[in-house]
Design a protein around this motif. Structure first.
Motif, short mmCIF file in Angstrom:
data_model
loop_
_atom_site.label_atom_id
_atom_site.label_comp_id
_atom_site.label_asym_id
_atom_site.label_seq_id
_atom_site.Cartn_x
_atom_site.Cartn_y
_atom_site.Cartn_z
N TYR A 147 0.82 -1.22 0.00
CA TYR A 147 0.00 0.00 0.00
C TYR A 147 0.85 1.27 0.00
CZ TYR A 147 -4.26 -2.68 0.75
OH TYR A 147 -5.33 -3.53 0.59
N ALA A 148 2.08 1.19 -0.46
CA ALA A 148 2.97 2.35 -0.46
C ALA A 148 2.38 3.48 -1.33
CB ALA A 148 4.34 1.95 -0.98
N TYR A 149 2.59 4.70 -0.88
CA TYR A 149 2.19 5.86 -1.68
C TYR A 149 3.09 5.96 -2.90
CZ TYR A 149 -1.08 7.84 1.74
OH TYR A 149 -2.16 8.04 2.57
N PRO A 150 2.62 6.57 -3.98
CA PRO A 150 3.47 6.75 -5.15
C PRO A 150 4.70 7.58 -4.81
CG PRO A 150 1.18 7.23 -5.67
CD PRO A 150 1.25 7.08 -4.20
N SER A 151 5.82 7.27 -5.42
CA SER A 151 7.05 8.02 -5.18
C SER A 151 6.99 9.35 -5.92
CB SER A 151 8.26 7.21 -5.68
OG SER A 151 8.36 5.98 -5.00
N ALA A 152 7.54 10.38 -5.27
CA ALA A 152 7.59 11.70 -5.90
C ALA A 152 8.58 11.66 -7.06
CB ALA A 152 8.00 12.75 -4.89
#
Length: 275
Positions: free
Chosen positions: A45-50
């Motif tokens: 469930y990691a957030y998208p990488s910047a």
């Protein structure tokens, strides 16, 4: 917990002889039917990488629904939840900078301040986050009980998103209780897009909302929702319970794509992103 989508060589557990294809060996891997640890869930469930520059806000929602579309039973979501659902609930909070929630949900669900969790301490520190996410309550009137622990004993001060026309005495009561009032609308209500930007300006770019249905409906209508994490409970309730999103319908349905699908004990845990 089993991963059903995306399909990989690990989606189906290997046969006893080692070849993939649906054997009964529950070995470690994405296809194994076993309880996942918090590290595995955090990766899933990691957030998208910047992608260069300042990180942009990313708003995800986490909701649960029965097979017949009920988001609650007897006014609460807990009766249609499951232990695995609560592990994912905790994981999503452990990854977030801030949890955005409607005032009615705070009242109905008896919200308490998030606690620091050892399982996420190192991950949060590495990401430059505090020990726990802040709670941001969306309320036009600030008609809330400021003696609750959510306001008197949070690890991180609770935020209140409201409109510029809110009564000054309610602002004073909120601030006296230790909450931080954030104006995110010109009138009596909150503008969803302005609320997202205001939170990002405070350094909160990993956003999570847990509803309720009216708030989620407003976020959908304003086209600020980037992701939906939906638990489908294998239950039927009938009745007139709310759906996960309420309010006026949008002119054109918003299209999202399936990113991942997990399963445990008949509960499906889906993750959708805007196309």
């Amino acid at each position: 917990m089993r991963r059903l989508f995306p399909v990989t060589e690990l989606t189906v557990p290997p046969r006893p002889g080692g070849a993939p294809g649906g054997g009964t060996d529950a070995v470690a891997g994405s296809g194994a039917d076993r309880e996942w640890g918090f590290d595995e869930l955090a990766e899933a469930y990691a957030y998208p990488s910047a992608s260069g520059g300042a990180p942009e806000p990313w708003l995800r929602a986490n909701m649960v629904s029965t097979l017949d579309g009920a988001a609650q039973h007897d006014g609460r979501s807990q009766p249609i939840s499951h232990a695995a659902d609560m592990r994912i609930f905790g994981t999503l909070r452990g990854l977030a900078d801030v949890v955005v929630v409607g005032a009615e949900t705070v009242r109905q669900e008896g919200y308490r301040p998030p606690r620091a969790r050892e399982a996420f301490a190192a991950r949060r520190e590495a990401a430059g986050q505090g020990p726990a996410p802040a709670i941001a309550v969306v309320s036009a009137s600030l008609d809330l009980d400021f003696s609750l622990p959510l306001f008197t004993a949070p690890l991180v001060p609770t935020l209140l998103l409201t409109g510029a026309a809110v009564a000054p005495d309610r602002v004073a009561a909120a601030e006296k209780a230790g909450a931080r009032v954030v104006i995110a609308g010109d009138g009596t209500g909150v503008d969803p897009a302005r609320a997202v930007r205001a939170l990002a300006d405070l350094g909160h770019t990993r956003l999570l909302t847990e509803g309720g249905p009216r708030l989620l409906g407003q976020l959908v209508a304003a086209d600020v929702l980037d992701e939906l994490c939906l638990t489908l409970a294998p239950m039927l309730t009938a009745g007139d319970a709310q759906r996960i999103a309420g309010g006026p319908s949008v002119a054109v349905p918003k299209r999202f794509e399936l990113v991942s699908l997990l399963e445990e004990a008949g509960f499906l845990f889906s993750r959708y992103r805007r196309t």
